[in-house]
Design a protein around this motif. Structure first.
Motif, mmCIF file in Angstrom:
data_model
loop_
_atom_site.group_PDB
_atom_site.id
_atom_site.type_symbol
_atom_site.label_atom_id
_atom_site.label_comp_id
_atom_site.label_asym_id
_atom_site.label_seq_id
_atom_site.Cartn_x
_atom_site.Cartn_y
_atom_site.Cartn_z
ATOM 1 N N PRO B 47 -17.428 73.177 -16.514
ATOM 2 C CA PRO B 47 -16.646 74.215 -17.698
ATOM 3 C C PRO B 47 -17.515 74.052 -19.028
ATOM 4 N N PHE B 48 -17.554 72.713 -19.095
ATOM 5 C CA PHE B 48 -18.104 72.621 -20.716
ATOM 6 C C PHE B 48 -19.639 72.808 -20.651
ATOM 7 N N ILE B 50 -21.383 74.754 -18.871
ATOM 8 C CA ILE B 50 -21.246 76.441 -18.778
ATOM 9 C C ILE B 50 -21.398 76.740 -20.237
ATOM 10 N N ALA B 51 -20.328 76.299 -21.074
ATOM 11 C CA ALA B 51 -20.440 76.567 -22.402
ATOM 12 C C ALA B 51 -21.582 76.308 -23.015
ATOM 13 N N VAL B 52 -22.057 75.043 -22.805
ATOM 14 C CA VAL B 52 -23.181 74.426 -23.603
ATOM 15 C C VAL B 52 -24.712 75.537 -23.018
ATOM 16 N N TYR B 54 -24.336 78.480 -22.138
ATOM 17 C CA TYR B 54 -24.253 79.645 -22.718
ATOM 18 C C TYR B 54 -24.721 79.479 -24.257
ATOM 19 N N GLY B 55 -24.381 78.847 -24.927
ATOM 20 C CA GLY B 55 -24.616 78.415 -26.171
ATOM 21 C C GLY B 55 -26.250 78.321 -26.300
ATOM 22 N N TRP B 57 -28.644 79.485 -24.338
ATOM 23 C CA TRP B 57 -29.138 80.752 -24.084
ATOM 24 C C TRP B 57 -29.109 81.772 -24.952
ATOM 25 N N GLY B 58 -27.856 81.626 -25.708
ATOM 26 C CA GLY B 58 -27.400 82.643 -26.924
ATOM 27 C C GLY B 58 -28.357 82.146 -28.113
ATOM 28 N N PHE B 59 -28.437 80.903 -28.345
ATOM 29 C CA PHE B 59 -29.396 80.661 -29.343
ATOM 30 C C PHE B 59 -30.814 80.895 -29.328
ATOM 31 N N ALA B 62 -31.349 84.501 -29.567
ATOM 32 C CA ALA B 62 -31.298 85.062 -31.052
ATOM 33 C C ALA B 62 -32.447 84.778 -31.816
ATOM 34 N N VAL B 63 -32.869 83.504 -31.663
ATOM 35 C CA VAL B 63 -34.019 83.046 -32.523
ATOM 36 C C VAL B 63 -35.481 83.550 -31.915
#
Lengths: 152, 411
Positions: B47-48, B50-52, B54-55, B57-59, B62-63
């Protein structure tokens, strides 16, 4: 201690419910906004998985009779998952607002700050609710350290 | 000290010195130690992770979006392209076509010239993506998370002849295949590098393609991604059996978790970016030039006509998708975007996107494959092996999906 565990349990259960809703929204491909909370958008399915599993970890931490270091670590880890999710969303919103479009290179400050206006994703609201939990973990660590000092 | 001691006596001496000088005591694990342990435990680690991811890909999104869509697209389309079209001499000649491209193009992607599309892809698209990915990767490395992720995923990667550290090029490729292929140099052994390079270039869609898929066909994106990742592991297992060579055992020292320090982070980012700008960027530009030569000599349309029977017959997609395939040589995200302009059934849409992902890597990834392939078992071996894999993937994995469509009555 009992209040803390009640808080963790309530918070964990809420995350499980909201994460489940985000999962459903992601699967159905719809989006919903209720008051200041908005559920939908890109990657909503993944956010749902993260919120639901974070809720599961919080709930798991409550099940231990006496919160040990491991349970406290689980609470910090689950809170970290929420911080990553919320931080990414906030960062994306600000970066998307900075380019000013066709006419200007940088948008006026009002437009950039406007990107921070509601509605918010559930993770952003949940982050605020992690603060008491993190504070409690930190508090226990401080008390343990004081005990060690006194004992020595 | 007697330098002629035999090994056993030398170890005894080491033990004696250690007994006299080292003090042992038990220490209780801290919260940070426990968090480190939880990150490699499957129930909490996945689960952690997946969060990492996600962060990450999101970062990245965005950049990369901030620089590419916010600044490089208007810079190239409004200033660079019109200026070049006006001032560059020799209009109407093949030199003009190769360097500037279409004189009537209104955006840098559609111009298809080395100095227009080539420069735009290399500087406007790949460099921002690289900066974002290198930064986030450096943060994860310096914080001590990457070794933990490698341990967590080692079991899965071992099934396809790789070890846990293969997650780094894989994760990078979900952002952009170019740094992903480049990062395979961190893997040990030619076999590992060859398998990973081939699988990345065939099965892993880049972040730009994923973004377009999510905006145009969000309801199918998760399914397509699952199908491609399944193909990654199935073909990886086959390649592991077919390709000769050994895989070194995976032994890793897991460092404690710590906050990344800005100075080493900046140095690492600068070193990696400089490395790409000096060695990778020229390759991308030359690759675009070669593509233009294929267009000038009309070889590209010959390729399009050659693959048409395969598309319509074997994979069950209409011939209208051929232009999108040709565009996919340059950028796969825009190839997917082109599909939205064609009237397709849901099956044809999903099949076409799978096909665009499988049939050939984009030009930037292809030239990086050539560059890195020279050091990973030889250029010929890598190119022929990758080509054979992608043909097999297109026919078998693509054909399997067509078969599923026929069985379900949607194809």
């Amino acid at each position: 201690m009992r209040i803390t565990r009640l808080y963790w349990a309530f918070f964990g259960a809420s995350l499980l419910v909201v994460g489940g809703i985000e999962l459903a929204v992601g699967i159905l491909g719809v989006s919903r906004a209720v008051g200041p909370v908005s559920i939908g958008g890109t990657y909503v399915l993944w956010r749902g998985i993260i919120l639901a599993t974070a809720g599961g970890l919080y709930t798991h931490a409550v099940l231990a009779d006496v919160p040990s270091i491991r349970e406290r670590a689980i609470v910090v880890l689950a809170s970290g998952m929420l911080w990553i999710t919320a931080g990414t969303q906030l960062f994306t919103a600000v970066l998307e607002a900075i380019p000013g479009g066709a006419e200007t290179w940088i948008a006026p400050p009002g437009a950039i700050f406007g990107a921070l206006a509601p509605p918010y994703a559930p993770a952003l609201i949940a982050v605020l609710l992690t603060l008491p939990a993190i504070r409690h973990v930190d508090g226990i660590a401080v008390i343990d350290r004081l005990r060690e000092v006194v004992a020595s | 000290m007697d330098s002629q001691l035999d090994p056993a006596a030398r170890w005894n001496l080491v033990d004696e010195i250690a007994d006299q000088t080292v003090e042992y005591e038990t220490a209780e694990a801290s919260v940070a130690d426990e968090i480190g342990q939880l990150m490699v435990s499957p129930w909490t680690g996945f689960p952690f992770a997946i969060a990492v991811l996600y962060g990450m890909w999101g970062f990245f999104g965005a950049v990369a979006g901030f620089f590419t869509d916010g600044y490089f697209v208007p810079l190239f389309d409004r200033y660079w392209l019109p200026w070049l079209q006006e001032t560059f001499p020799l209009e109407g000649t093949w030199v003009y076509f190769v360097l500037v491209g279409d004189p009537a193009a209104t955006n840098s992607f559609e111009a298809f010239g080395m100095l227009t599309s080539g420069l735009f892809i290399a500087v406007g698209v790949v460099v921002p993506a690289l900066l974002a990915l290198y930064f986030i990767l450096s943060v994860l490395e310096d914080s001590g998370y990457i070794p933990r992720l490698a341990v967590l995923l080692d079991t899965f990667f071992h099934r396809i002849g790789l070890h846990g550290f293969a997650v780094v090029p894989m994760v990078l490729s979900f952002g952009c295949n170019v740094p992903g292929v480049e990062a395979t140099r961190s893997l040990e052994g030619e076999k590992q590098r060859f398998i990973m390079m081939t699988l990345l270039s065939v099965f892993i869609p880049c972040g730009a393609q994923l973004g377009v898929m999510l905006s145009l066909i969000p309801q199918y994106t998760g399914f397509i991604l699952l199908y491609l990742i399944a193909g990654f592991f199935v073909f990886g297992a086959v390649l592991n059996r077919v390709v000769s060579g050994s895989i070194p055992e995976f032994i890793v020292d897991i460092p404690p978790l710590r906050w990344p320090r800005p100075r080493p982070l900046g140095q690492k980012l600068a070193m990696r970016t400089r490395g790409f700008l000096t060695t990778g960027l020229p390759f991308v530009l030359v690759g675009v030039g070669v593509m233009n030569v294929l267009y000038v000599t009309d070889l590209m349309s010959v390729i399009g006509m050659a693959v048409q029977p395969v598309l319509t017959g074997w994979l069950g997609v209409p011939a209208d998708t051929v232009p999108a395939l040709v565009a996919g040589f340059m950028r796969k995200d825009l190839a997917v975007a082109q599909l939205s302009a064609i009237a397709l059934t849901p099956y044809e849409t999903v099949m076409s996107v799978i096909m665009i992902s499988l049939y050939f890597p984009c030009v930037a990834t292809f030239v990086m494959l050539i560059k890195e392939g020279r050091n990973s078992g030889g250029l010929t071996r890598v190119l022929l092996g990758s080509l054979a894999t992608l043909i097999a993937a297109l026919f078998i994995w693509g054909g399997l999906f067509h078969l599923l469509g026929i069985v379900m009555g949607v194809a």
